[in-house]
Design a protein around this motif. Structure first.
Motif, PDB file in Angstrom:
ATOM      1  N   LEU A 102       0.747  -1.356   0.060  1.00  0.00           N
ATOM      2  CA  LEU A 102       0.207  -0.119  -0.057  1.00  0.00           C
ATOM      3  C   LEU A 102       0.840   1.146  -0.143  1.00  0.00           C
ATOM      4  O   LEU A 102       1.807   1.406   0.747  1.00  0.00           O
ATOM      5  N   THR A 103       0.452   2.248  -0.818  1.00  0.00           N
ATOM      6  CA  THR A 103       1.138   3.464  -0.546  1.00  0.00           C
ATOM      7  C   THR A 103       0.777   4.278   0.596  1.00  0.00           C
ATOM      8  O   THR A 103      -0.215   3.950   1.556  1.00  0.00           O
ATOM      9  N   ARG A 104       1.733   5.302   0.817  1.00  0.00           N
ATOM     10  CA  ARG A 104       1.364   5.993   1.879  1.00  0.00           C
ATOM     11  C   ARG A 104      -0.043   6.640   1.936  1.00  0.00           C
ATOM     12  O   ARG A 104      -0.917   6.792   2.863  1.00  0.00           O
ATOM     13  N   ASP A 105      -0.516   7.261   0.649  1.00  0.00           N
ATOM     14  CA  ASP A 105      -1.723   7.885   0.764  1.00  0.00           C
ATOM     15  C   ASP A 105      -2.890   6.725   1.015  1.00  0.00           C
ATOM     16  O   ASP A 105      -3.997   7.089   1.667  1.00  0.00           O
ATOM     17  N   GLU A 106      -2.721   5.492   0.580  1.00  0.00           N
ATOM     18  CA  GLU A 106      -3.807   4.499   0.854  1.00  0.00           C
ATOM     19  C   GLU A 106      -3.862   4.306   2.416  1.00  0.00           C
ATOM     20  O   GLU A 106      -5.001   4.256   2.871  1.00  0.00           O
ATOM     21  N   ILE A 107      -2.688   4.200   2.976  1.00  0.00           N
ATOM     22  CA  ILE A 107      -2.578   3.857   4.338  1.00  0.00           C
ATOM     23  C   ILE A 107      -3.367   5.105   5.185  1.00  0.00           C
ATOM     24  O   ILE A 107      -4.054   4.847   6.112  1.00  0.00           O
ATOM     25  N   LEU A 108      -2.984   6.273   4.799  1.00  0.00           N
ATOM     26  CA  LEU A 108      -3.571   7.530   5.017  1.00  0.00           C
ATOM     27  C   LEU A 108      -5.009   7.587   5.156  1.00  0.00           C
ATOM     28  O   LEU A 108      -5.867   7.760   5.947  1.00  0.00           O
ATOM     29  N   GLY A 109      -5.599   7.023   3.978  1.00  0.00           N
ATOM     30  CA  GLY A 109      -6.971   6.937   3.730  1.00  0.00           C
ATOM     31  C   GLY A 109      -7.716   6.080   4.482  1.00  0.00           C
ATOM     32  O   GLY A 109      -8.676   6.398   5.046  1.00  0.00           O
ATOM     33  N   VAL A 110      -7.196   4.824   4.780  1.00  0.00           N
ATOM     34  CA  VAL A 110      -7.652   4.008   5.606  1.00  0.00           C
ATOM     35  C   VAL A 110      -8.019   4.491   6.997  1.00  0.00           C
ATOM     36  O   VAL A 110      -8.855   4.048   7.698  1.00  0.00           O
ATOM     37  N   CYS A 111      -6.789   5.011   7.463  1.00  0.00           N
ATOM     38  CA  CYS A 111      -6.804   5.565   8.805  1.00  0.00           C
ATOM     39  C   CYS A 111      -7.853   6.437   8.928  1.00  0.00           C
ATOM     40  O   CYS A 111      -8.482   6.474  10.057  1.00  0.00           O
ATOM     41  N   ILE A 112      -7.907   7.446   8.123  1.00  0.00           N
ATOM     42  CA  ILE A 112      -9.061   8.662   8.270  1.00  0.00           C
ATOM     43  C   ILE A 112     -10.562   7.816   8.293  1.00  0.00           C
ATOM     44  O   ILE A 112     -11.376   8.236   8.893  1.00  0.00           O
ATOM     45  N   LEU A 113     -10.430   6.882   7.246  1.00  0.00           N
ATOM     46  CA  LEU A 113     -11.786   6.206   7.269  1.00  0.00           C
ATOM     47  C   LEU A 113     -12.286   5.541   8.547  1.00  0.00           C
ATOM     48  O   LEU A 113     -13.212   5.836   9.016  1.00  0.00           O
TER      49      LEU A 113
END
Length: 310
Positions: free
Chosen positions: A134-145
């Motif tokens: 996963l990219t950093r932005d994907e991980i970031l998106g999951v965390c915010i979700l």
């Protein structure tokens, strides 16, 4: 047709929210709830939404993400701005997204060099079906979700359940004298006070209940309304603590069904159990002082209670 992209992400996350993993968090959640009650149990009352219901899921989710407890007040502010102010204050919402994104991005980078037993490390190690990390932005998106989906919804369910118990002494008494009833009661609270109304887009012209809908229309699907369908539930407007047939929609249905349903159930159950153990008798201080959230998540935001057990 290939499954939607979210299905791959969901598959990565599912193990983190299995019943076995959630059970590991139950003692921590019980300690969190009891520590919160310690702060006001010797008073004559409290705002149960602001002093209790809000904090339980924030502390649990931040612990899942490996975020220090000292930062959870900041997360409460971000969640408020993202979820409750978003229909009214777009600038505040945008700023909150930037702020939380910056915080979590730094947190993710720290985990690259200092892995831990938490969600972020799990995501850093996970691979998609094409063997891609996963990219950093994907991980970031999951965390915010996870923050958006796991905090506001759960504190709304806890607050609504406490409001019901404050105004229904017979149910309060039953839960204290029949502790095993908590499991069906939790499901009934979820049915009766389902906090979430989901938005969807109409994909083809149709008509429901005499209302025409056109392709591209945006609609709201009120799960709370579906949970009070008299064709599906006996006495749908009554809270029946020992209701047996209870296929409610509080967590949605199908491929988009709530990923964290096991966690939410546990948090709600433990929050109510712990409250009743510590504060067995309580009532509304002033019904007119109860305020409710706006938007797609519904729950009490001010819930002044008076403790009457002495």
């Amino acid at each position: 047709e290939a499954p939607p992209y979210h299905t791959d992400i969901r598959r990565i996350l599912l193990p983190l929210f299995s019943p076995a993993v959630v059970a590991e968090y139950e003692p921590i959640t019980r300690t969190i709830a009891s520590d919160l009650i310690d702060a006001f149990v010797d008073d004559s009352g409290c705002d149960a939404a602001a002093a209790y219901a809000q904090h339980v899921p924030i502390k649990v989710i931040t612990r899942l993400l490996g975020i220090p407890d000292s930062d959870h007040a900041q997360f409460r502010d971000w969640i408020h701005r993202l979820v409750e102010q978003s229909p009214l204050a777009s600038d505040s919402t945008y700023d909150a997204i930037i702020e939380i994104g910056g915080y979590l991005s730094s947190h993710i980078e720290q985990h690259r060099t200092h892995p831990a037993h938490d969600v972020i490390t799990h995501l850093l190690d996970a691979r998609l079906p094409d063997d891609r990390l996963l990219t950093r932005d994907e991980i970031l998106g999951v965390c915010i979700l996870l923050l958006l989906a796991g905090i506001d919804t759960t504190w709304s369910a806890i607050g609504s359940s406490l409001l019901h118990l404050a105004t229904h002494p017979d149910d309060r008494h039953r839960l204290r004298t029949e502790p095993d009833l908590i499991h069906t009661a939790t499901e009934e609270f979820l049915r009766a006070f389902a906090p979430v109304t989901m938005a969807r887009e109409v994909i083809e012209d149709t008509e429901i209940g005499g209302c025409p809908m056109r392709k591209g229309d945006r609609v709201l699907l009120p799960f709370p309304s579906g949970n009070r369908d008299p064709n599906a539930f006996d006495r749908p407007d009554d809270v029946v603590l020992d209701r047996q047939a209870n296929r409610h929609f509080a967590f949605g249905v199908g491929i988009h069904r709530c990923l964290g349903s096991n966690l939410a159930r546990m948090e709600l159950r433990v929050a109510i159990e712990t409250w009743l153990e510590r504060i067995p008798e309580f009532e509304l201080t002033d019904p007119d002082a109860v305020t409710w959230s706006a938007g797609q998540v519904r729950g009490p935001r001010h819930l002044p209670l008076t403790f009457t057990y002495r």
